[in-house]
Write an enzyme that holds these catalytic residues in place. Structure first.
Site, PDB file in Angstrom:
ATOM      1  CB  ALA A  64      -0.201   3.274  -9.609  1.00  0.00           C
ATOM      2  N   GLY A 103       1.936   0.201  -5.684  1.00  0.00           N
ATOM      3  CA  GLY A 103       3.072   0.134  -6.597  1.00  0.00           C
ATOM      4  C   GLY A 103       4.386   0.457  -5.897  1.00  0.00           C
ATOM      5  CD  GLU A 106       2.414  -4.014  -7.123  1.00  0.00           C
ATOM      6  OE1 GLU A 106       2.086  -2.861  -7.483  1.00  0.00           O
ATOM      7  OE2 GLU A 106       1.857  -5.036  -7.557  1.00  0.00           O
ATOM      8  CD  GLU A 126      -1.990  -2.346  -4.805  1.00  0.00           C
ATOM      9  OE1 GLU A 126      -2.098  -2.831  -3.662  1.00  0.00           O
ATOM     10  OE2 GLU A 126      -0.894  -2.167  -5.376  1.00  0.00           O
TER      11      GLU A 126
HETATM   12  C1  3H9 Z   1      -1.460   1.076  -7.146  1.00  0.00           C
HETATM   13  O1  3H9 Z   1      -0.411   1.384  -6.659  1.00  0.00           O
HETATM   14  C2  3H9 Z   1      -1.576   0.062  -8.266  1.00  0.00           C
HETATM   15  C3  3H9 Z   1      -0.370  -0.784  -8.463  1.00  0.00           C
HETATM   16  O2  3H9 Z   1      -0.480  -1.990  -7.726  1.00  0.00           O
HETATM   17  C4  3H9 Z   1      -0.201  -1.256  -9.870  1.00  0.00           C
HETATM   18  C5  3H9 Z   1       0.089  -0.264 -10.891  1.00  0.00           C
HETATM   19  C6  3H9 Z   1       0.345  -0.880 -12.267  1.00  0.00           C
HETATM   20  N1  3H9 Z   1      -2.005   8.808  -6.449  1.00  0.00           N
HETATM   21  O3  3H9 Z   1      -3.710  10.828   1.959  1.00  0.00           O
HETATM   22  P1  3H9 Z   1      -3.097  12.170   1.998  1.00  0.00           P
HETATM   23  C7  3H9 Z   1      -2.698  12.512  -2.982  1.00  0.00           C
HETATM   24  S1  3H9 Z   1      -2.917   1.802  -6.634  1.00  0.00           S
HETATM   25  C8  3H9 Z   1      -2.347  10.076  -6.623  1.00  0.00           C
HETATM   26  O4  3H9 Z   1      -3.883  13.275   2.546  1.00  0.00           O
HETATM   27  P2  3H9 Z   1      -1.140  11.464   4.002  1.00  0.00           P
HETATM   28  C9  3H9 Z   1      -3.997  12.780  -2.254  1.00  0.00           C
HETATM   29  O5  3H9 Z   1      -5.072  12.823  -3.152  1.00  0.00           O
HETATM   30  C10 3H9 Z   1      -2.417   2.925  -5.389  1.00  0.00           C
HETATM   31  N2  3H9 Z   1      -2.529  10.948  -5.598  1.00  0.00           N
HETATM   32  O6  3H9 Z   1      -1.633  12.175   2.676  1.00  0.00           O
HETATM   33  C11 3H9 Z   1      -3.702  14.118  -1.608  1.00  0.00           C
HETATM   34  O7  3H9 Z   1      -3.871  15.116  -2.591  1.00  0.00           O
HETATM   35  P3  3H9 Z   1      -4.210  16.645  -2.165  1.00  0.00           P
HETATM   36  C12 3H9 Z   1      -2.167   2.243  -4.116  1.00  0.00           C
HETATM   37  C13 3H9 Z   1      -2.335  10.489  -4.370  1.00  0.00           C
HETATM   38  O8  3H9 Z   1       0.209  12.017   4.240  1.00  0.00           O
HETATM   39  C14 3H9 Z   1      -2.221  14.033  -1.278  1.00  0.00           C
HETATM   40  O9  3H9 Z   1      -1.696  13.016  -2.114  1.00  0.00           O
HETATM   41  N3  3H9 Z   1      -1.819   3.222  -3.099  1.00  0.00           N
HETATM   42  C15 3H9 Z   1      -1.990   9.160  -4.117  1.00  0.00           C
HETATM   43  O10 3H9 Z   1      -2.184  11.540   5.040  1.00  0.00           O
HETATM   44  C16 3H9 Z   1      -1.958  13.684   0.166  1.00  0.00           C
HETATM   45  O11 3H9 Z   1      -2.690  12.499   0.499  1.00  0.00           O
HETATM   46  C17 3H9 Z   1      -2.712   3.674  -2.207  1.00  0.00           C
HETATM   47  O12 3H9 Z   1      -3.844   3.305  -2.202  1.00  0.00           O
HETATM   48  C18 3H9 Z   1      -1.806   8.298  -5.223  1.00  0.00           C
HETATM   49  N4  3H9 Z   1      -1.431   7.013  -5.068  1.00  0.00           N
HETATM   50  O13 3H9 Z   1      -1.012   9.933   3.599  1.00  0.00           O
HETATM   51  C19 3H9 Z   1      -2.168   4.656  -1.227  1.00  0.00           C
HETATM   52  N5  3H9 Z   1      -1.883   8.981  -2.768  1.00  0.00           N
HETATM   53  O14 3H9 Z   1      -3.064  17.102  -1.336  1.00  0.00           O
HETATM   54  C20 3H9 Z   1      -3.014   5.909  -1.215  1.00  0.00           C
HETATM   55  C21 3H9 Z   1      -2.140  10.175  -2.219  1.00  0.00           C
HETATM   56  O15 3H9 Z   1      -4.293  17.304  -3.499  1.00  0.00           O
HETATM   57  N6  3H9 Z   1      -2.441   6.960  -0.425  1.00  0.00           N
HETATM   58  N7  3H9 Z   1      -2.428  11.094  -3.167  1.00  0.00           N
HETATM   59  O16 3H9 Z   1      -5.503  16.534  -1.397  1.00  0.00           O
HETATM   60  C22 3H9 Z   1      -2.395   6.934   0.928  1.00  0.00           C
HETATM   61  O17 3H9 Z   1      -2.764   6.000   1.579  1.00  0.00           O
HETATM   62  C23 3H9 Z   1      -1.886   8.163   1.609  1.00  0.00           C
HETATM   63  O18 3H9 Z   1      -1.940   9.224   0.686  1.00  0.00           O
HETATM   64  C24 3H9 Z   1      -0.446   8.086   2.161  1.00  0.00           C
HETATM   65  C25 3H9 Z   1      -0.043   9.501   2.685  1.00  0.00           C
HETATM   66  C26 3H9 Z   1      -0.380   7.101   3.317  1.00  0.00           C
HETATM   67  C27 3H9 Z   1       0.528   7.688   1.057  1.00  0.00           C
END
Ligand code: 3H9
Length: 673
Positions: A64, A103, A106, A126
């Site tokens: 999400a 998400g 999911e 999450e």
């Molecule tokens: C969820 O999904 C809830 C659901 O169950 C239910 C919904 C109803 N959103 O980490 P990076 C941005 S909760 C917005 O350096 P990497 C981050 O801020 C979510 N922004 O990249 C950064 O911005 P900037 C569950 C996001 O390549 C840029 O993307 N998901 C999100 O090293 C690059 O990020 C997680 O907890 C996001 N979801 O790693 C996963 N994710 O460039 C969280 C990232 O402006 N994310 N950004 O600084 C990660 O673990 C890593 O970003 C990922 C990529 C592995 C995906």
């Protein structure tokens, strides 16, 4: 433009949908709208037999859009979009090109089939954000991979590799070559009935003892974060009352936690950590190479830094003054890698590779070829100064030279030496192979290239870099000094060391301030105070000074703030300490546990605010990162600045920092505190 967020391309009656919402294809509102519209459009389109869904770039879907969680949920909701896909009469094949998280996982679980690229992975992280999966993850995953493995993946936020997903029955196949071509070919072969949806399966209830044991184990590991246990409860409802009831419980809990203090704190850190790694001011600045790094000093700090560098895949040379000291240093490095094998952080072959990247030298000569040298010798100005004099003679003029001093003024260490543009302080925290924090302190002449090299090193080592101004104790140790002073002030108010420690444990710290001092030894700070007194500073004699003068140096001497039985780490309240403090106590109502915690956190926040006001930190979020990653501040409380601003000042003179928000500052919102 929203129309570009998901691209559709049909070939041979197979529709290929490519999510293209950089940087991580997050499922923001516009993407959900588009996906929902496509799902009904494709269902009605007789020219389409099957759908392949993939993501552009290195990530399938990062979940999400976390940036939306400060606003009320907006339609269409993700669970409904996923339910529409799951209910489709045509097969949907998720082609996982990279990480499918939250998400994203999911969404993949809602598709009828999943094909993984070799480097793809799937996880539900999450709980690390203080949430539970909110779009069916707590119900579909257990029905796909079994109850116990799903509980572990969800509550510990563990991610499954493509191979693990296949073994668990989640991946229909792992692509050997071109993921999209293989997924399209797979989709073309599908003409039988669709597989049963996850919700059709029911799960056997393993009984109350299973849930009780799981609840206790998960709560202990969560250290105050309520999300993992809440996820377990949602899974439990789904097992006990069925899929539909489980989905309702999951949604209710997700929405409740989405608005909680803990989730707000964890989101604040999520964005602060990412902003810290890539500071805007250094964008486009090329760091120096880091092909070979030198570390001077094989003590606890130097060997830990060398181990961290080698573990990150870089070559490192450890320098000592004599062969015995060098051997002792290399033995420490070996012990670190062995411990990493024991803890499952690497295997034997990995540890051997790490060790092969560490070489040793007596004297500094071989460091001449290094691109970067980090000095971690005894905390003595003359000794450190001599090291830098030698290094400036020996190393290339463009090699970056860093000091790891904690308390000395780095300007005095390098004053008058040539090429001052390449000097910097890189302050690691002990044990350096474990602690995430790296304080990066530019000196007056440090160039952007040198500074960028410090940040690049942090990124390579997986550390959280925080830029600090060159003030005494930088950020972390300055706040620590204030924290300890406030802890002593609480003794004068009638609290015992045990009450103070207990209050901080209850707040979420692994250890209270007095236990921590006993572990580290009281004599180091005492010597620093004595040195300051010798230089004319007016530091009144405190109880800590009296303890040291009475020979109570901490655990190592059998007694400090507590008594310790020989060979025991177990602290016992000390009658000697109580007698020593008694005359200093001013009778007044004794502070409660909550007051103790709020006073100590308030003192940290006040000092943090001063540091910001003096321009020694980039902002309050950096203060929080220092405390969380260097001093054990509980993550789910967000750091002293976030916590204090969210609760409001608790006493006169509390910090006047702006209210916290989780808006990502780089996306036009306010700064995250
Ligand atoms: C969820 O999904 C809830 C659901 O169950 C239910 C919904 C109803 N959103 O980490 P990076 C941005 S909760 C917005 O350096 P990497 C981050 O801020 C979510 N922004 O990249 C950064 O911005 P900037 C569950 C996001 O390549 C840029 O993307 N998901 C999100 O090293 C690059 O990020 C997680 O907890 C996001 N979801 O790693 C996963 N994710 O460039 C969280 C990232 O402006 N994310 N950004 O600084 C990660 O673990 C890593 O970003 C990922 C990529 C592995 C995906």
């Amino acid at each position: 433009m929203t129309t570009d967020l998901i691209r559709r391309r049909d070939i041979d009656q197979i529709a290929l949908l490519t999510l293209a919402n950089p940087p991580v294809n997050a499922l923001g509102r516009a993407v959900r709208q588009k996906l929902a519209a496509l799902a009904s459009e494709l269902e009605a389109d007789d020219s389409v037999r099957a759908v392949v869904l993939t993501g552009e770039g290195r990530v399938f879907v990062g979940g999400a859009d976390i940036g939306e969680f400060d606003r009320p949920p907006e339609e269409p909701h993700l669970p409904d979009v996923i339910a529409a896909i799951e209910a489709a009469r045509k097969p949907w094949v998720a082609a996982l090109n990279g990480a499918a998280l939250g998400g994203g996982a999911e969404l993949a679980l809602g598709c009828h089939y999943r094909i993984f690229a070799k480097e793809a992975r799937l996880g539900l992280p999450e709980t690390a954000l203080g949430l539970i999966p909110g779009a069916g993850g707590t119900q579909r995953l257990p029905r796909r991979i079994g109850l116990a493995p799903a509980i572990e993946v969800i509550t510990a936020g563990r991610t499954l590799s493509a191979n693990e997903a296949q073994d668990a029955g989640l991946a229909d196949r792992i692509a050997a070559g071109d993921l999209i071509a293989e997924a399209q070919a797979f989709a073309r072969t599908l003409d039988g009935p669709l597989p049963q949806p996850a919700g059709a399966a029911s799960l056997a209830d393993p009984g109350p003892a299973f849930w009780e044991e799981a609840r206790a184990r998960i709560a202990k590991a969560a250290r105050g974060n309520p999300a993992p246990v809440a996820a377990l409860e949602a899974i439990h409802v789904g097992v006990a009352e069925g899929f539909a009831a489980g989905l309702r419980a999951e949604r209710e809990t997700f929405l409740r936690l989405r608005g909680s203090d803990e989730a707000a704190a964890l989101r604040h850190l999520f964005f602060a950590e990412r902003a810290a790694v890539r500071p805007a001011a250094l964008r486009g600045i090329e760091p120096a190479p880091m092909a070979r790094i030198g570390v001077i000093g094989g003590g606890t700090m130097g060997s830990g830094i060398a181990a961290a560098i080698a573990a990150a895949g870089l070559e490192v040379t450890l320098a000592e003054t004599g062969s015995d000291a060098l051997e002792a240093g290399l033995t420490r490095v070996r012990a670190i890698f062995e411990a990493q094998v024991t803890r499952g952080l690497t295997d034997r072959a990995g540890a051997a590779d790490r060790l092969a990247r560490v070489s040793g030298t007596v004297g500094l000569g071989p460091l001449a070829v290094c691109d970067l040298v980090i000095e971690a010798v005894f905390e003595d100005l003359a000794v450190k100064r001599r090291v830098f004099e030698d290094l400036t003679r020996l190393c290339r003029p463009d090699a970056i030279l860093a000091t790891n001093t904690s308390y000395l003024d780095p300007e005095r260490i390098v004053a008058g030496l040539p090429n001052p543009d390449r000097f910097i302080a890189l302050h690691f925290f002990s044990p350096a192979q474990v602690m995430k924090l790296l304080e990066i302190v530019p000196l007056a002449a440090t160039t952007s290239r040198t500074l960028a090299t410090g940040f690049a090193l942090a990124a390579r080592l997986g550390k959280i870099p925080v830029q600090a101004g060159n003030g005494e104790g930088f950020i972390g140790n300055r706040i620590l000094k204030r924290y300890r002073a406030e802890a002593e002030a609480l003794l004068f108010a009638g609290a015992s060391p045990a009450e103070v420690d207990q209050a901080m444990r209850a707040f979420g710290f692994g250890m209270g301030p007095f236990e921590m001092q006993d572990m580290a030894g009281l004599d180091i700070a005492f010597r620093a105070r004595e040195a300051a007194r010798a230089q004319g500073q007016d530091l009144p004699e405190g109880p800590g000074d009296r303890l040291v003068r009475a020979g109570r140096l901490g655990r190592k001497s059998g007694g400090g703030w507590y008594d310790y039985a020989p060979e025991s780490r177990q602290p016992h309240p000390s009658a000697e300490v109580a007698a020593l403090i008694a005359p200093l106590v001013t009778p007044r109502p004794r502070p409660s546990a909550m007051e103790i915690a709020e006073r100590l956190i308030g003192a940290m926040a006040e000092e943090g605010q001063r540091i910001c006001d003096e321009g020694l930190a980039q902002g309050p979020a950096d203060i929080d990162l220092v405390e969380v990653h260097g001093y054990g501040f509980p993550r789910h409380k967000g750091g002293p600045m976030f916590h204090t601003a969210r609760k409001g000042p608790t006493r006169a003179g509390g910090p006047a920092c702006p209210g916290p928000t989780n808006a990502d500052p780089r996306k036009g919102g306010a700064a995250p505190t």
